[in-house]
Design a protein around this motif. Structure first.
Motif, PDB file in Angstrom:
ATOM      1  N   ASP A 173       5.528  -1.172  -0.084  1.00 32.69           N
ATOM      2  CA  ASP A 173       4.902  -2.196   0.248  1.00 32.69           C
ATOM      3  C   ASP A 173       3.464  -2.038   1.078  1.00 32.69           C
ATOM      4  N   SER A 193       7.764  -6.513   4.855  1.00 35.10           N
ATOM      5  CA  SER A 193       6.835  -7.407   4.488  1.00 35.10           C
ATOM      6  C   SER A 193       5.383  -7.723   5.280  1.00 35.10           C
ATOM      7  N   SER A 214       3.265  -0.990  -6.888  1.00 36.00           N
ATOM      8  CA  SER A 214       2.782  -1.813  -5.475  1.00 36.00           C
ATOM      9  C   SER A 214       1.075  -1.880  -5.074  1.00 36.00           C
TER      10      SER A 214
END
Length: 680
Positions: A38, A90, A377
């Motif tokens: 991420d 996140s 990603s």
């Protein structure tokens, strides 16, 4: 049954010396690898936030924390922003770059870029995930699973408390798709909420008895704010029976609420991943054209917000468009697509000259792809494109590439060089003269003068592929370094070889794909370092189906499989169709339900060939698997035992389609490798 997404767990011991210094690479070494994911670039393009996961074997869980790297000072080590026994995930930058939103403890928080001044933003009993900032920085959108009939959070909280206290745990439903993967979905729905970035009461922007996003094959962020922060896009399946439909439409709704507008109602396939171009002129999204086919080619589409016209930007491009990012000037889209078992970056202009009518306007970004085997990603700000890159020999790490000069900077540097062998490509002739591609992986201490047993691993899907990337659920290095040469074929049905190749498996599960695999094995056993008398095979999901199919057809005159492992394999097609949750899958693959096309089900069902079973087989499955229900593995084991075949059954009561918990995974790897060691 697609094996979508590759998850698991990792463990951190921090130092290079913590890794095994022996010749091999085992499960404990795998657990010491840090899992990086991420990457997110700051609005000024200078900083990269990303997540590092480690495995705590004692608590049997993965713990994720957020790190920060300064691209302007690449010699400076990354800074860890979060810590503790609770995961933080996140990370998402505020538009002004002053704050980072993140998820911890099931709620959304904000922190400064140095990790300080933390503030809880959401306080919703049903939890919050996947934060998305509005461009003006005033709002954050997120997902939460709620009771659709509840008007507020107090109602949701009361319903949860009542359910927890009630000794009756009965499931009651009046609709299909009442369970999914490993969870019951008979009461709650996933909705998109918005909340002030200063905190406060969250507002359900997608009320009603539906899920947003729906449950089909989409991935990534499926809701987005308009550049002026007045509108939000979300997904919804408008069809009555969700279990038989892959339809997903993109809707636009004012942040003040009201009646949403369906922007893609003319397409009956899946529409996903909507994103506005920064100039607000277009909406870019991915789309499948064929209703009911979850593995149809993903196209890149452009919706004109002024005229309502929709065009495909990837006409003539025969690969699957995965995730994408749009350049800040709204002129270029960079996207990932699988190509021959690797993930590559491609680019396409937002406004190409369609008068050319050519299929070559998608230009391969070779200067990026030459350096990295598999990429995903993507995150792009200014000219800094960040992404995760890995191979079978190198775990995921974050890299940044400057798109002006294509210079690259290693960002995460979380793992040392493991000194593992790279995958080798191999090609052979499959059914009907078709060229088939795959990979070979040798152990780290490979000696070309020795004879090695061959281990054939068969991927799931069947519309999937073995990629030259790093994984944890089926880590090829662990298998290879247990003393095998590992063969990874990509037969008919495999993605990354064009859509016709993908389509060629539907309705033909044990046909051409089986020949492709057998011909590949025949090719590999001709290599001087392979012992053709010691061949084993393992697979999961459709790969498990193929193992079950091999059990009834292990009679090739060129070789014989000596040992097999079937994990979550499809065994009885008729009972599978009646108990799996995503009915669109079996309806497409076998041209209807069993009572509509019995001949196709009977032709390709492994259970009809149980009288031929005579190969030692280990059967494993998770009891919470709703994709390939556990009875498939139980039926298989019953057949093996009734035939007097040397066999063993392992069921994990607390696992679904994948074995994810670290201690369960250790047990699974140990038993699988012991099985092959004993039989081969």
């Amino acid at each position: 049954m697609r094996a979508r997404y590759f998850l698991l767990f990792l463990i951190i011991f921090g130092l290079t010396t913590a890794f095994s210094q022996q010749d091999g690479f085992n499960f404990e070494d795998l657990m010491r690898v840090k899992r990086v994911s991420d990457p997110q670039v700051s609005p000024d393009g200078r900083l990269v936030a990303y997540v590092v996961g480690t495995t705590d074997m004692a608590s049997n869980k993965v713990v994720n924390q957020i790190f920060l790297f300064d691209l302007s000072n690449p010699q400076k080590p990354a800074k860890q922003l979060t810590s503790g026994n609770t995961s933080s995930t996140s990370p998402r930058w505020s538009p002004d770059g002053e704050k980072i939103a993140f998820v911890t403890g099931g709620q959304i928080w904000l922190m400064d870029t140095d990790g300080r001044s933390r503030k809880q933003i959401t306080d919703i009993s049903t939890g919050a995930s996947q934060p998305v900032w509005s461009p003006n920085g005033k709002l954050i959108a997120f997902l939460s699973d709620v009771y659709p009939e509840c008007p507020d959070d107090a109602c949701n909280k009361k319903r949860d408390e009542e359910a927890e206290k009630n000794p009756v745990k009965a499931v009651v439903t009046k609709r299909l798709l009442y369970r999914h993967w490993n969870e019951w979905r008979d009461k709650k729905r996933t909705h998109v909420f918005i909340v002030s970035s200063n905190g406060g009461i969250a507002k359900d922007l997608t009320p009603g008895d539906f899920d947003s996003p729906p449950y089909a094959a989409a991935s990534g962020s499926d809701f987005a704010f308009s550049p002026d922060s007045t509108e939000l896009l979300f997904l919804k399946n408008p069809d009555r029976v969700e279990a038989t439909s892959t339809n997903s439409d993109i809707f636009a709704i004012s942040i003040d609420g009201g009646t949403p507008r369906n922007l893609t109602q003319n397409n009956r396939g899946y529409d996903a991943s909507p994103a506005y171009t920064p100039d607000g002129k277009y909406i870019i999204y991915r789309s499948q054209a064929t209703a009911g086919f979850e593995s149809d080619r993903w196209r890149l589409m452009r919706f004109d917000r002024k005229t309502g016209q929709t065009v495909e930007l990837t006409r003539g491009f025969d690969l699957q468009v995965d995730e994408f990012v749009i350049s800040p000037d709204s002129k270029t889209i960079y996207f990932v697509a699988g190509y021959r078992g690797r993930s590559k970056v491609f680019q396409v202009p937002v406004e190409p000259d369609f008068r050319l009518r050519i299929a070559t306007f998608v230009k391969d970004a070779d200067k990026i792809n030459d350096k990295f085997a598999s990429i995903n990603s993507l995150s792009l700000v200014n000219k800094n494109l960040t992404f995760l890159a890995s191979s079978m020999a190198i775990p995921n790490e974050v890299f940044a590439v400057n798109l002006d000069n294509f210079s690259s900077i290693p960002v995460s540097k979380a793992n040392p060089d493991l000194n593992l062998n790279n995958a080798e490509e191999i090609e052979w002739t499959g059914a009907l003269g078709k060229k088939i591609h795959g990979f070979l992986l040798k152990p780290r201490n490979f000696d070309p003068g020795k004879k090695y047993p061959l281990l054939v691993l068969i991927h799931g899907g069947p519309q999937g592929a073995w990629f030259d990337n790093w994984g944890y659920r089926w880590n090829f290095q662990v298998f290879a370094n247990a003393g095998y040469v590992v063969f990874l074929p990509n037969p008919r049905g495999s993605t990354t070889y064009g859509q016709e190749f993908v389509n060629d498996v539907s309705g033909d599960w044990g046909g051409k794909s089986f020949i492709d695999i057998k011909n590949g094995v025949a090719k590999v056993i001709g290599l001087p370092f392979i012992d053709k008398n010691r061949i084993g095979a393992a697979g999961a999901s459709y790969g498990g189906y193929m193992i079950d199919w091999i059990l009834g057809h292990n009679n090739d005159p060129r070789f014989r499989f000596k040992a097999l492992v079937s994990h979550a394999g499809v065994y009885n097609l008729e009972s599978m169709a009646a108990s799996t949750e995503e009915l669109w899958f079996v309806i497409w693959e076998f041209k209807g339900m069993p009572w509509q096309n019995r001949l196709l089900y009977e032709r390709w069902s492994p259970h009809r060939f149980v009288k031929n079973f005579n190969t030692p087989t280990l059967v494993t499955a998770g009891e919470l698997d709703f994709r390939v229900p556990v009875d498939q593995s139980l039926q298989l084991f019953t057949g093996l035992q009734m035939q007097g075949v040397d066999s063993k059954l392992i069921i994990f009561p607390d696992e679904g389609h994948w074995i994810l918990k670290p201690q369960n995974s250790r047990f699974w790897y140990r038993n699988v490798l012991n099985w092959f060691a004993e039989k081969l």
